[in-house]
Design a protein around this motif. Structure first.
Motif, PDB file in Angstrom:
ATOM      1  N   LEU A 117      -0.867   6.834   6.352  1.00 34.23           N
ATOM      2  CA  LEU A 117       0.469   7.286   6.749  1.00 34.23           C
ATOM      3  C   LEU A 117       1.258   7.762   5.537  1.00 34.23           C
ATOM      4  O   LEU A 117       1.866   8.842   5.551  1.00 34.23           O
ATOM      5  N   ALA A 118       1.239   6.963   4.463  1.00 34.26           N
ATOM      6  CA  ALA A 118       1.998   7.319   3.265  1.00 34.26           C
ATOM      7  C   ALA A 118       1.457   8.598   2.633  1.00 34.26           C
ATOM      8  O   ALA A 118       2.232   9.463   2.200  1.00 34.26           O
ATOM      9  N   LEU A 119       0.144   8.760   2.583  1.00 34.18           N
ATOM     10  CA  LEU A 119      -0.445   9.981   2.023  1.00 34.18           C
ATOM     11  C   LEU A 119      -0.079  11.200   2.862  1.00 34.18           C
ATOM     12  O   LEU A 119       0.160  12.286   2.332  1.00 34.18           O
ATOM     13  N   HIS A 120      -0.023  11.027   4.168  1.00 40.21           N
ATOM     14  CA  HIS A 120       0.402  12.114   5.061  1.00 40.21           C
ATOM     15  C   HIS A 120       1.833  12.526   4.753  1.00 40.21           C
ATOM     16  O   HIS A 120       2.141  13.730   4.663  1.00 40.21           O
ATOM     17  N   LEU A 121       2.709  11.566   4.555  1.00 34.96           N
ATOM     18  CA  LEU A 121       4.108  11.863   4.245  1.00 34.96           C
ATOM     19  C   LEU A 121       4.241  12.504   2.862  1.00 34.96           C
ATOM     20  O   LEU A 121       5.057  13.410   2.669  1.00 34.96           O
ATOM     21  N   VAL A 122       3.439  12.040   1.913  1.00 35.37           N
ATOM     22  CA  VAL A 122       3.445  12.640   0.579  1.00 35.37           C
ATOM     23  C   VAL A 122       3.000  14.095   0.648  1.00 35.37           C
ATOM     24  O   VAL A 122       3.592  14.976   0.018  1.00 35.37           O
ATOM     25  N   GLU A 123       1.956  14.364   1.424  1.00 39.80           N
ATOM     26  CA  GLU A 123       1.496  15.745   1.559  1.00 39.80           C
ATOM     27  C   GLU A 123       2.571  16.619   2.191  1.00 39.80           C
ATOM     28  O   GLU A 123       2.776  17.762   1.774  1.00 39.80           O
ATOM     29  N   ASP A 124       3.273  16.098   3.186  1.00 42.51           N
ATOM     30  CA  ASP A 124       4.374  16.841   3.808  1.00 42.51           C
ATOM     31  C   ASP A 124       5.472  17.156   2.788  1.00 42.51           C
ATOM     32  O   ASP A 124       6.028  18.254   2.781  1.00 42.51           O
ATOM     33  N   ALA A 125       5.781  16.188   1.947  1.00 43.87           N
ATOM     34  CA  ALA A 125       6.909  16.331   1.027  1.00 43.87           C
ATOM     35  C   ALA A 125       6.556  17.106  -0.239  1.00 43.87           C
ATOM     36  O   ALA A 125       7.349  17.916  -0.726  1.00 43.87           O
ATOM     37  N   PHE A 126       5.363  16.861  -0.791  1.00 40.85           N
ATOM     38  CA  PHE A 126       5.034  17.388  -2.113  1.00 40.85           C
ATOM     39  C   PHE A 126       3.778  18.254  -2.166  1.00 40.85           C
ATOM     40  O   PHE A 126       3.442  18.772  -3.230  1.00 40.85           O
TER      41      PHE A 126
ATOM     42  N   GLY B 141       0.816  -1.211   0.000  1.00 43.86           N
ATOM     43  CA  GLY B 141       0.000   0.000   0.000  1.00 43.86           C
ATOM     44  C   GLY B 141       0.852   1.265   0.000  1.00 43.86           C
ATOM     45  O   GLY B 141       0.724   2.113  -0.894  1.00 43.86           O
ATOM     46  N   PRO B 142       1.751   1.440   0.969  1.00 42.01           N
ATOM     47  CA  PRO B 142       2.639   2.605   0.956  1.00 42.01           C
ATOM     48  C   PRO B 142       3.508   2.674  -0.290  1.00 42.01           C
ATOM     49  O   PRO B 142       3.736   3.757  -0.837  1.00 42.01           O
ATOM     50  N   TYR B 143       4.013   1.523  -0.766  1.00 41.06           N
ATOM     51  CA  TYR B 143       4.847   1.524  -1.972  1.00 41.06           C
ATOM     52  C   TYR B 143       4.101   2.179  -3.131  1.00 41.06           C
ATOM     53  O   TYR B 143       4.642   3.042  -3.841  1.00 41.06           O
ATOM     54  N   GLU B 144       2.847   1.772  -3.335  1.00 39.30           N
ATOM     55  CA  GLU B 144       2.084   2.309  -4.456  1.00 39.30           C
ATOM     56  C   GLU B 144       1.832   3.804  -4.287  1.00 39.30           C
ATOM     57  O   GLU B 144       1.934   4.578  -5.248  1.00 39.30           O
ATOM     58  N   VAL B 145       1.528   4.237  -3.068  1.00 32.94           N
ATOM     59  CA  VAL B 145       1.322   5.661  -2.809  1.00 32.94           C
ATOM     60  C   VAL B 145       2.582   6.454  -3.144  1.00 32.94           C
ATOM     61  O   VAL B 145       2.530   7.472  -3.850  1.00 32.94           O
ATOM     62  N   PHE B 146       3.727   6.019  -2.643  1.00 33.77           N
ATOM     63  CA  PHE B 146       4.981   6.737  -2.894  1.00 33.77           C
ATOM     64  C   PHE B 146       5.343   6.716  -4.381  1.00 33.77           C
ATOM     65  O   PHE B 146       5.818   7.717  -4.916  1.00 33.77           O
ATOM     66  N   ASP B 147       5.122   5.589  -5.034  1.00 30.66           N
ATOM     67  CA  ASP B 147       5.467   5.495  -6.447  1.00 30.66           C
ATOM     68  C   ASP B 147       4.628   6.459  -7.286  1.00 30.66           C
ATOM     69  O   ASP B 147       5.152   7.163  -8.156  1.00 30.66           O
ATOM     70  N   TYR B 148       3.337   6.507  -7.042  1.00 31.90           N
ATOM     71  CA  TYR B 148       2.483   7.467  -7.745  1.00 31.90           C
ATOM     72  C   TYR B 148       2.940   8.894  -7.450  1.00 31.90           C
ATOM     73  O   TYR B 148       3.043   9.730  -8.352  1.00 31.90           O
ATOM     74  N   ALA B 149       3.185   9.194  -6.173  1.00 26.99           N
ATOM     75  CA  ALA B 149       3.544  10.557  -5.782  1.00 26.99           C
ATOM     76  C   ALA B 149       4.819  11.021  -6.465  1.00 26.99           C
ATOM     77  O   ALA B 149       4.906  12.162  -6.943  1.00 26.99           O
ATOM     78  N   LEU B 150       5.808  10.152  -6.552  1.00 26.11           N
ATOM     79  CA  LEU B 150       7.066  10.520  -7.194  1.00 26.11           C
ATOM     80  C   LEU B 150       6.858  10.792  -8.680  1.00 26.11           C
ATOM     81  O   LEU B 150       7.534  11.643  -9.271  1.00 26.11           O
ATOM     82  N   GLY B 151       5.915  10.088  -9.276  1.00 26.58           N
ATOM     83  CA  GLY B 151       5.608  10.331 -10.672  1.00 26.58           C
ATOM     84  C   GLY B 151       4.869  11.641 -10.888  1.00 26.58           C
ATOM     85  O   GLY B 151       5.070  12.328 -11.899  1.00 26.58           O
ATOM     86  N   TYR B 152       4.017  12.005  -9.936  1.00 28.86           N
ATOM     87  CA  TYR B 152       3.223  13.228 -10.060  1.00 28.86           C
ATOM     88  C   TYR B 152       3.979  14.479  -9.624  1.00 28.86           C
ATOM     89  O   TYR B 152       3.588  15.589  -9.969  1.00 28.86           O
ATOM     90  N   ALA B 153       5.027  14.314  -8.848  1.00 27.35           N
ATOM     91  CA  ALA B 153       5.719  15.474  -8.261  1.00 27.35           C
ATOM     92  C   ALA B 153       6.599  16.209  -9.265  1.00 27.35           C
ATOM     93  O   ALA B 153       7.067  17.303  -8.980  1.00 27.35           O
TER      94      ALA B 153
END
Length: 205
Positions: free
Chosen positions: A172-181, A18-30
């Motif tokens: 958790l992963a979405l929270h970290l993505v929001e913090d980062a991006f 679950g977190p892997y997929e969230v981070f992978d999408y986020a890195l692509g969108y950022a």
């Protein structure tokens, strides 16, 4: 944002995937893909078998703390079953994973645990005196270990983040993505995976 997800035999699939997929999408969108996400183990191997039998390929080994990623994610799995061969509980008994987590924490690596991954942190003394949460089945053990248990789906204690059971790892992963991006990237990821974010994060930084 470089993310390593530490796998071991018996980890719960969704805790890591679950977190892997969230981070992978986020890195692509950022934009310009500012980082990478990968699965690692302590020792060199080709794959790991998860708690429900899924075999997952491994990208590399966990680096030494001086070469640590920006974020180290620790899934849980099988803690209450006390499976001596393949589970978070088995890894806690062996000691190598808790020692590695303790060393990374001492060196300043930001660590996020999903579900009973928090119990591996507890076994390494990382959650002592810290605000944390784990799966409901292990909350009392986490409290007895010396953690300050917070009744929340996700707890952000700065360099230490923890999430309750299984799907809370996505929060958790979405929270970290929001913090980062930023919120726009996090919301876009949540939309594409059709996930409704649940509850606020316990964050007192």
């Amino acid at each position: 944002m470089n993310v390593d997800i530490l796998l071991y035999d018996g980890f719960d699939e969704l805790d890591a995937i679950g977190p892997y997929e969230v981070f992978d999408y986020a890195l692509g969108y950022a934009g310009d893909r500012p980082g990478r996400v990968r699965y690692v183990t302590l020792d060199e191997r080709d794959s790991v078998t998860a708690s429900h039998g899924t075999r997952v390929g491994v990208d590399g080994t966990l680096p030494d703390p001086e070469d640590a990623p920006d974020l180290l994610v620790v899934p849980g799995g099988g803690w209450t079953d006390r499976d001596e061969a393949a589970s978070a509980w088995a890894e806690a008994q062996r000691g190598e994973v808790p020692r590695a987590l303790s060393a990374h924490h001492a060196a300043g690596t930001r660590i996020a645990a999903v579900c009973t991954g928090a119990m591996l942190l507890a076994a390494g003394g990382v959650t002592d005196g810290r605000r944390a949460i784990t799966h409901a089945s292990a909350v009392e053990e986490l409290r007895e270990s010396g953690a300050n248990v917070v009744d929340a789906r996700v707890v952000d204690d700065g360099d230490l983040l923890t999430a309750g059971g299984v799907t809370s790892g996505i929060d958790l992963a979405l929270h970290l993505v929001e913090d980062a991006f930023g919120a726009a990237v996090a919301d876009r990821v949540a939309t594409v995976i059709e996930y409704e974010r649940r509850a606020s994060v316990a964050d007192e930084r």
